[in-house]
Design an enzyme around this catalytic site. Structure first.
Site, PDB file in Angstrom:
ATOM      1  N   HIS A  46       0.871  -1.142  -0.082  1.00  0.00           N
ATOM      2  CA  HIS A  46       0.013  -0.135  -0.080  1.00  0.00           C
ATOM      3  C   HIS A  46       0.840   1.229  -0.014  1.00  0.00           C
ATOM      4  CE1 HIS A  46      -2.698   2.898   2.431  1.00  0.00           C
ATOM      5  NE2 HIS A  46      -3.149   2.572   1.345  1.00  0.00           N
ATOM      6  N   ARG A  47       0.661   2.292  -1.045  1.00  0.00           N
ATOM      7  CA  ARG A  47       1.537   3.328  -1.219  1.00  0.00           C
ATOM      8  C   ARG A  47       3.006   2.814  -1.321  1.00  0.00           C
ATOM      9  NH1 ARG A  47      -1.494   7.115   3.365  1.00  0.00           N
ATOM     10  NH2 ARG A  47      -3.604   6.473   3.039  1.00  0.00           N
ATOM     11  N   GLU A  73       0.694  -0.420  -4.615  1.00  0.00           N
ATOM     12  CA  GLU A  73      -0.393   0.451  -4.899  1.00  0.00           C
ATOM     13  C   GLU A  73       0.148   2.053  -4.862  1.00  0.00           C
ATOM     14  OE1 GLU A  73      -3.954   2.831  -2.983  1.00  0.00           O
ATOM     15  OE2 GLU A  73      -1.932   2.850  -2.350  1.00  0.00           O
ATOM     16  N   ASP A  75      -1.261   6.357  -5.700  1.00  0.00           N
ATOM     17  CA  ASP A  75      -2.212   7.205  -5.606  1.00  0.00           C
ATOM     18  C   ASP A  75      -1.793   8.176  -6.759  1.00  0.00           C
ATOM     19  OD1 ASP A  75      -3.822   6.426  -3.431  1.00  0.00           O
ATOM     20  OD2 ASP A  75      -1.990   6.763  -2.134  1.00  0.00           O
ATOM     21  N   HIS A  88      -0.708  10.983  -2.095  1.00  0.00           N
ATOM     22  CA  HIS A  88      -1.798  10.449  -1.546  1.00  0.00           C
ATOM     23  C   HIS A  88      -2.862  11.817  -1.228  1.00  0.00           C
ATOM     24  CE1 HIS A  88      -4.681   9.527   1.764  1.00  0.00           C
ATOM     25  NE2 HIS A  88      -5.011   8.525   1.078  1.00  0.00           N
ATOM     26  N   GLU A 147      -4.256   3.752  -8.016  1.00  0.00           N
ATOM     27  CA  GLU A 147      -5.663   4.417  -7.559  1.00  0.00           C
ATOM     28  C   GLU A 147      -5.569   5.820  -8.357  1.00  0.00           C
ATOM     29  OE1 GLU A 147      -6.231   4.736  -3.455  1.00  0.00           O
ATOM     30  OE2 GLU A 147      -7.819   6.311  -3.830  1.00  0.00           O
ATOM     31  N   LYS A 149      -6.756   9.225  -7.634  1.00  0.00           N
ATOM     32  CA  LYS A 149      -7.246   9.895  -6.220  1.00  0.00           C
ATOM     33  C   LYS A 149      -7.762  11.186  -6.506  1.00  0.00           C
ATOM     34  CE  LYS A 149      -6.503   8.679  -2.511  1.00  0.00           C
ATOM     35  NZ  LYS A 149      -7.359   8.000  -1.842  1.00  0.00           N
ATOM     36  N   ASP A 273       0.342  -2.239   4.617  1.00  0.00           N
ATOM     37  CA  ASP A 273       1.336  -1.256   4.574  1.00  0.00           C
ATOM     38  C   ASP A 273       2.783  -2.286   4.967  1.00  0.00           C
ATOM     39  OD1 ASP A 273      -0.140   0.991   4.244  1.00  0.00           O
ATOM     40  OD2 ASP A 273      -0.033   1.761   6.609  1.00  0.00           O
TER      41      ASP A 273
HETATM   42  O1  G3P Z   1      -5.821   0.861  -2.106  1.00  0.00           O
HETATM   43  C1  G3P Z   1      -6.776   1.314  -1.501  1.00  0.00           C
HETATM   44  C2  G3P Z   1      -6.450   2.333  -0.422  1.00  0.00           C
HETATM   45  O2  G3P Z   1      -5.372   2.724  -0.660  1.00  0.00           O
HETATM   46  C3  G3P Z   1      -7.527   3.527  -0.231  1.00  0.00           C
HETATM   47  O3  G3P Z   1      -7.434   4.246   0.618  1.00  0.00           O
HETATM   48  O4  G3P Z   1      -6.725   6.499   1.573  1.00  0.00           O
HETATM   49  O5  G3P Z   1      -4.889   4.700   1.352  1.00  0.00           O
HETATM   50  O6  G3P Z   1      -5.830   5.587  -0.642  1.00  0.00           O
HETATM   51  P1  G3P Z   1      -6.230   5.250   0.757  1.00  0.00           P
HETATM   52 CA    CA Z   2      -4.656   4.586  -2.196  1.00  0.00          CA
END
Ligand code: G3P
Ligand code: CA
Length: 285
Positions: A46-47, A73, A75, A88, A147, A149, A273
Site C-alpha cells: 500500500h503506497r 499501490e 495514488d 496520497h 488508484e 485519487k 503497509d
Molecule cells: O488501495 C486502497 C487504499 O489505498 C484506499 O485508501 O486512503 O489509502 O488511498 P487510501
Molecule cells: Ca490509495
C-alpha cells in the site's frame, strides 16, 4: 477449519462439494489445497511498503518490490501543469516539506520538495515521483495497482493515465500487471471505456457496509474488483463479491492480526503497509 473453509471460498471452490463428515473434511481439505493454490493470496504493498519507507516514493515502491509484493499501490494525481504524480493527500502538506494543493502547484514546484524526511532522516531527498517514472521503473518487476485519487479535481486524468499506459503497450493484460481503481466510480466507468482490457476496481468505504447484490452486479458491469475498507469485510460480503464475478482486495491492513483475519475471510488479496504480514500466515509455513 474455518480458516481453510474461508480460503477455499476465496478461491471460488464451492463448499458444498466438501459437505462430508467434519473429520474427513479436515483431512481432505488440507491435501486439496496445494501450496501453489494457497499462494494465490495477492499481496499489495500500500503506497509502496509504506510501513517501512515514506509512502508513494520510489524508496517505498522499491521496498515493496524487494519484499516480493505482487503489486505496489500508488495514488495518482495531477499537477497544475498536467504532470501525473504519485501522492496520497490532495495537498503536499503532510508528506513533504511544502504546502499547498497538488493541483495548484507546477511539477517543477512539487519536484523540489522533500517527500522523505517526514518519515525518517535516512529518506531525506526522496522526491514525489511521476506516474511515468513508476511505470518505467517497475514494469516487468511487479504489478501496479493504480488508484486515481480524487479524479474529480483533475478533469482528463483518465485520458492521461490511459495515454501513458498505451504509449508503453501496457494496456494489454498479457503485457503488464495493471489494475486501476478509485473511490470515484464514475471515473472508473470512464477509464474502463478507454482501457477495456485493463481490470478496474471500485473502492468502497464504510458507507458500503450494506452493499446489495444488485449494487455489486451493477459494479460488475465495468469493474473486476470490489476493494472495500477492511472493516466491512464479512464472509457474506466476500461471497457476494465472488457471486458477482469480481475479486476483493480489502484495504488497509496494518497489523498481523488484521492480515490474518482478512486471510481467513477468504479475500483474494490484501492491501497492506506491511507485505511481510501476508506471507507470515500459517498456510505459507
Ligand atoms: O488501495 C486502497 C487504499 O489505498 C484506499 O485508501 O486512503 O489509502 O488511498 P487510501
Ligand atoms: Ca490509495
Amino acid at each position: 477449519m474455518k480458516r481453510i473453509g474461508a480460503m477455499l471460498a476465496g478461491m471460488g471452490i464451492a463448499m458444498s462439494v466438501f459437505a462430508g463428515t467434519a473429520a474427513a473434511e479436515t483431512a481432505d481439505l488440507s491435501s486439496l489445497v496445494s501450496k501453489q493454490e494457497q499462494q494465490k493470496m495477492v499481496n499489495v504493498a500500500h503506497r509502496g511498503a509504506s510501513g517501512h519507507a515514506p509512502e508513494n516514493t520510489m524508496a517505498a515502491f522499491q521496498k515493496g518490490f524487494e519484499m516480493k509484493a505482487d503489486y505496489i499501490e500508488i495514488d495518482v494525481q495531477m499537477t497544475k501543469d498536467g504532470e501525473l504524480v504519485a501522492i496520497h493527500d490532495t495537498t503536499v502538506d503532510r508528506t513533504t516539506n511544502g504546502t499547498g494543493a497538488v493541483g495548484d502547484l507546477t511539477f517543477e514546484e512539487i519536484r523540489q520538495l522533500d517527500a522523505g524526511s517526514w518519515f525518517g532522516p535516512e529518506f531525506a531527498g526522496e522526491k514525489v515521483p511521476t506516474f511515468e517514472e513508476i511505470l518505467d521503473g517497475f514494469r516487468g518487476k511487479t504489478g501496479v495497482l493504480i488508484e486515481l485519487k480524487a479524479p474529480e479535481l483533475y478533469p482528463g486524468i483518465e485520458e492521461k493515465v490511459a495515454e501513458a499506459l498505451i504509449e508503453r503497450n501496457m494496456h494489454r493484460p498479457n503485457n503488464a500487471k495493471i489494475i486501476i481503481q478509485s473511490f470515484n466510480h464514475g471515473s472508473m466507468q470512464t477509464s474502463k471505456e478507454l482501457l477495456p482490457n485493463i481490470p478496474h476496481g471500485v473502492l468502497a468505504g464504510m458507507s458500503w457496509a450494506n452493499v446489495t447484490d444488485e449494487q455489486l452486479a451493477e459494479f460488475a458491469t465495468y469493474a473486476d474488483y470490489f476493494n472495500p475498507n477492511m472493516n466491512i469485510v464479512t464472509h457474506e460480503l466476500v461471497a457476494g463479491v465472488h457471486a458477482a464475478d469480481m475479486r476483493i482486495f480489502p484495504y488497509t491492513s496494518r497489523s498481523q492480526e488484521q492480515a490474518f483475519r482478512l486471510f481467513d475471510l477468504g479475500v483474494d488479496g490484501i492491501i497492506t503497509d506491511f507485505p511481510e504480514h501476508v506471507y507470515k500466515h500459517p498456510v505459507f509455513n
